[in-house]
Design an enzyme around this catalytic site. Structure first.
Site, short mmCIF file in Angstrom:
data_model
loop_
_atom_site.label_atom_id
_atom_site.label_comp_id
_atom_site.label_asym_id
_atom_site.label_seq_id
_atom_site.Cartn_x
_atom_site.Cartn_y
_atom_site.Cartn_z
N GLU A 27 -58.77 -32.29 -23.60
CA GLU A 27 -60.09 -32.21 -23.04
C GLU A 27 -60.11 -31.79 -21.62
O GLU A 27 -61.16 -31.47 -21.07
CB GLU A 27 -60.51 -33.63 -23.01
CG GLU A 27 -59.68 -34.54 -22.23
CD GLU A 27 -58.78 -35.31 -22.56
OE1 GLU A 27 -57.66 -34.62 -23.03
OE2 GLU A 27 -58.75 -36.64 -23.07
N ASP A 74 -56.55 -37.74 -24.41
CA ASP A 74 -56.18 -38.74 -23.70
C ASP A 74 -55.96 -40.08 -24.77
O ASP A 74 -56.68 -40.19 -25.62
CB ASP A 74 -57.08 -39.20 -22.70
CG ASP A 74 -56.74 -38.41 -21.48
OD1 ASP A 74 -55.87 -37.65 -21.55
OD2 ASP A 74 -57.93 -38.46 -20.59
N TYR A 77 -50.26 -42.00 -17.30
CA TYR A 77 -51.48 -42.00 -17.41
C TYR A 77 -52.15 -42.96 -16.49
O TYR A 77 -51.60 -44.08 -16.40
CB TYR A 77 -51.86 -42.48 -18.89
CG TYR A 77 -53.24 -42.12 -19.55
CD1 TYR A 77 -53.94 -41.21 -19.09
CD2 TYR A 77 -53.97 -43.46 -19.95
CE1 TYR A 77 -55.30 -41.08 -19.42
CE2 TYR A 77 -55.38 -43.41 -20.33
CZ TYR A 77 -55.87 -42.27 -20.06
OH TYR A 77 -57.40 -42.00 -20.35
#
Length: 699
Positions: free
Chosen positions: A7, A83, A297
């Site tokens: 993304e 993600d 993350y």
């Protein structure tokens, strides 16, 4: 060639760097689809058919989708690598639908750090789309759309507020309730008494501990404070002391909320800035190794560290500091309300990339945040800090003072200086006497509670189970953008409109705008992602009572009276009032829609600068262009278009030998063609007069 879709453009570069020439990595640049604004109530949801959503490709993503389709046609395999969370899963599913890919066989990569090893492992162990995560995100989006559209429209109509939302309105209420506490706070006077002594050429301030036999830290009564102060002697005597060894444990590794809090506390970073910097560190920065992700993350509510990382950290700590500095994973863990523990804590991807070695590759703020994450992660696995807590009690007259502090015996985790500097104090001998260098009785008053900082609000939202790590920052930004709150130096203050919005929403929707309901909703949405709840049932359970109550409120909610300006409409004689439109406040007739009068703002007269225009002799004035930039121009505009210092275009320059326009009698000026470097004579009365003359060689 295999096509991998992520993304983020930065993420695509970093992953492409690891995958090599057999793969092409493209970015969707976020969500490519959203709910339509058609159908019943413009919700984009068929409420009578199990809340079936209708999605449309976002206008700004049409070109991207077209490009992805072209690339997909020629690709031997298509892999989705968005993600690893609900939003990422929803994006992945949208990509599947627009590219017409089979859900059963299309590979979905999951990784929590963007490094060579993690990407390689994800390629070797792909999974498929997790539809429970997709349904959870879809339910969240549908519920937010229903609340947002219904309540926002109602608020705009009744009190001219811009929007409402499931999470944002509850967060706003927290801020507004706290503001009420501040406004209703009544300060009280108190009196502080302190003294100072010297020990080994260093001064130490003494705090009040007792007056006669009563323990207190300040006086409430002025006469009692003065009486106590008058009892002080020239010296103080050490009457007692306490010493106690203490062990202080390190804090846990960062999760999203604690990183945002600490970044604000240490550097004053807003939640938006911290999120942006952390995203850059996660997606990859250019180093001597090439593009590499420096941290794991960033949207996580977990404090867990992987076994592999813990083993690497153990070796690092022992090698660098010694075996007695390593402690390991703490057995005591704080439970975060609604925590999913789906990811690790936010940690560095490699301990070889120390903050010092990365500093030259990072901006100052990137370096600060990376150093904070690096040191906090390591310290969480290190030994306790050992201190000797010392309290000396010193007496003078009827007053007993205390002198306290911590003397560090073993630094442990605090070799990184993460704590505030310890206040070192001497260990004084009992019965020893010291000169009271100075003493002070100071009047003060109690202060109202401080306004919430962005970091403090994030902590509150987390503690109460409102929102999730991915929404903390965006919720605060929405409140700021809607002008419901202002953020100055990170402190949040509700505006008048924000206070009104919160008050009205809670008055008419008390069951919806409260922390317990919102937290319960978050839990239900989480349960959908784990397969414990059904998407349609959760939405139906919310929708039926909500829409029934909404229809009732719509009929009875008062319409906030418009504020009169004290002026009369020049067209119909009604009162002029203030309204709030899409572009802010404006003044108009209260008799709308029968009268459409809108008062135009009177522009201030241009300021003369004391010089005249060289073209026409009129005064020169200060003006502003459409961008708000100031310049000096002729007051005779538009008849004369002279602009001072306009060297870039040289639009109008006076001619040394005065020339007069034969058509209107105004002066001719030197002009430059829009294209090329040719000049000509033109009338200063342009555009009313368009006379021009060519320049001949003798000129």
């Amino acid at each position: 060639m295999k096509l991998v879709i992520v993304e983020s453009p930065t993420k695509s570069k970093t992953i492409g760097h690891y995958l090599g020439n057999d793969y092409e990595v493209l970015a969707s640049k976020g969500h490519i689809k959203d709910l339509a604004t058609s159908g019943k109530g413009g919700l984009g949801v068929d409420v009578d058919n199990d809340f079936k959503p209708k999605y449309v490709v976002n206008k700004d993503k049409i070109k991207i989708v077209s490009e992805l389709k072209k690339k997909a046609k020629n690709a031997e395999e298509i892999i989705i690598a968005t993600d690893p969370d609900r939003e990422g899963e929803a994006i992945a599913y949208s990509l599947l639908t627009v590219l017409d890919l089979p859900i059963e066989t299309t590979k979905r990569l999951e990784f929590h750090e963007i490094t060579k090893d993690s990407i390689k492992k994800a390629i070797e162990e792909p999974r498929t789309i997790d539809m429970n995560l997709v349904y959870s995100q879809e339910a969240r989006r549908i519920i937010d759309r229903i609340i947002g559209f219904k309540l926002s429209g109602l608020l705009r109509n009744k009190i001219s507020s811009k929007s409402a939302g499931r999470v944002q309105s509850v967060a706003l209420k927290l801020i507004c309730d706290h503001e009420e506490e501040i406004l209703n706070f009544k300060s009280e006077k108190f009196y502080e008494l302190s003294g100072t002594i010297s020990y080994e050429d260093k001064e130490y301030e003494l705090e009040l501990y007792k007056y006669k036999d009563e323990k207190l830290d300040s006086f409430k009564n002025e006469s009692e404070a003065k009486l106590a102060y008058s009892s002080l002697k020239e010296d103080v005597v050490v009457v007692d002391k306490e010493e106690k060894e203490k062990y202080l444990s390190a804090k846990e590794p960062f999760r999203t909320s604690t990183l945002q809090q600490q970044a604000f506390s240490k550097y004053g970073f807003s939640t938006k800035k911290t999120t942006f910097l952390a995203q850059e560190l996660y997606e990859g920065v250019e180093t001597s190794e090439g593009l590499v992700g420096l941290i794991t993350y960033i949207r996580t509510d977990s404090t867990r560290l992987s076994d592999v990382f813990v083993e690497n950290a153990k070796s690092y700590i022992i090698d660098k500091f010694g075996e007695n500095y390593y402690k390991g994973v703490s057995k005591i863990k704080k439970n975060v309300k609604g925590a999913q523990d789906a990811h690790e804590a936010i940690r560095p991807t490699s301990l070889e990339r120390t903050p010092g070695s990365m500093k030259k590759h990072l901006s100052l703020d990137q370096y600060r945040l990376y150093k904070l994450i690096f040191e906090r992660t390591l310290s969480s696995l290190m030994s306790d800090k050992k201190v000797l807590s010392v309290t000396n009690y010193l007496k003078s007259g009827d007053i007993t003072f205390k002198l306290t502090g911590n003397n560090v015996l073993f630094a442990g985790y605090d070799v990184f200086k993460l704590d505030e500097e310890d206040k070192k104090v001497p260990e004084l001998e009992i019965n020893s006497t010291y000169k009271l260098l100075k003493s002070e009785l100071k009047e003060d008053e109690t202060k109202p509670p401080a306004r919430y900082s962005e970091g403090r609000l994030v902590k509150l939202m987390e503690d109460k189970g409102i929102g999730r790590p991915s929404t903390y920052s965006s919720t605060i930004q929405t409140l700021i953008e809607r002008k419901y709150v202002t953020s100055k130096k990170g402190l949040l203050t509700p505006t008048e409109q924000g206070m009104l919005t919160s008050k009205v929403l809670y008055k008419y929707f008390p069951d919806l705008i409260n922390t317990e309901y919102t937290a319960k909703m978050e839990t239900s949405l989480d349960d959908i992602s784990s397969g414990e709840e059904n998407r349609t049932e959760v939405i139906r359970e919310f929708y039926d009572p909500f829409i029934k109550h909404f229809e009732e409120v719509k009929e009875v909610m008062y319409k906030e009276p418009l504020k009169k300006t004290g002026e009369i409409c020049p067209e119909c004689g009604s009162d002029l009032v203030e309204r709030v439109g899409r572009y802010g406040k404006f003044v108009c007739c209260s008799n709308y829609p029968n009268c459409h009068y809108i008062k135009k703002e009177e522009k201030a007269a241009p300021e003369e600068i004391g010089r005249n225009c060289p073209n026409c002799g009129s005064p020169l004035v200060k003006r502003k262009n459409k961008k708000g930039q100031e310049f000096i121009g002729c007051s005779n505009f538009p008849k004369c278009r002279y602009i001072e210092g306009n060297e870039k275009n040289e639009v109008e320059t006076p001619i040394e030998e005065e020339r007069i326009c034969p058509e209107c009698g105004a002066k001719l000026v030197l002009r430059k063609q829009r294209k090329g470097n040719k000049y000509f004579y033109g009338c200063s009365n342009f555009p009313k007069c368009k006379h021009i003359e060519n320049i001949v060689k003798k000129d």
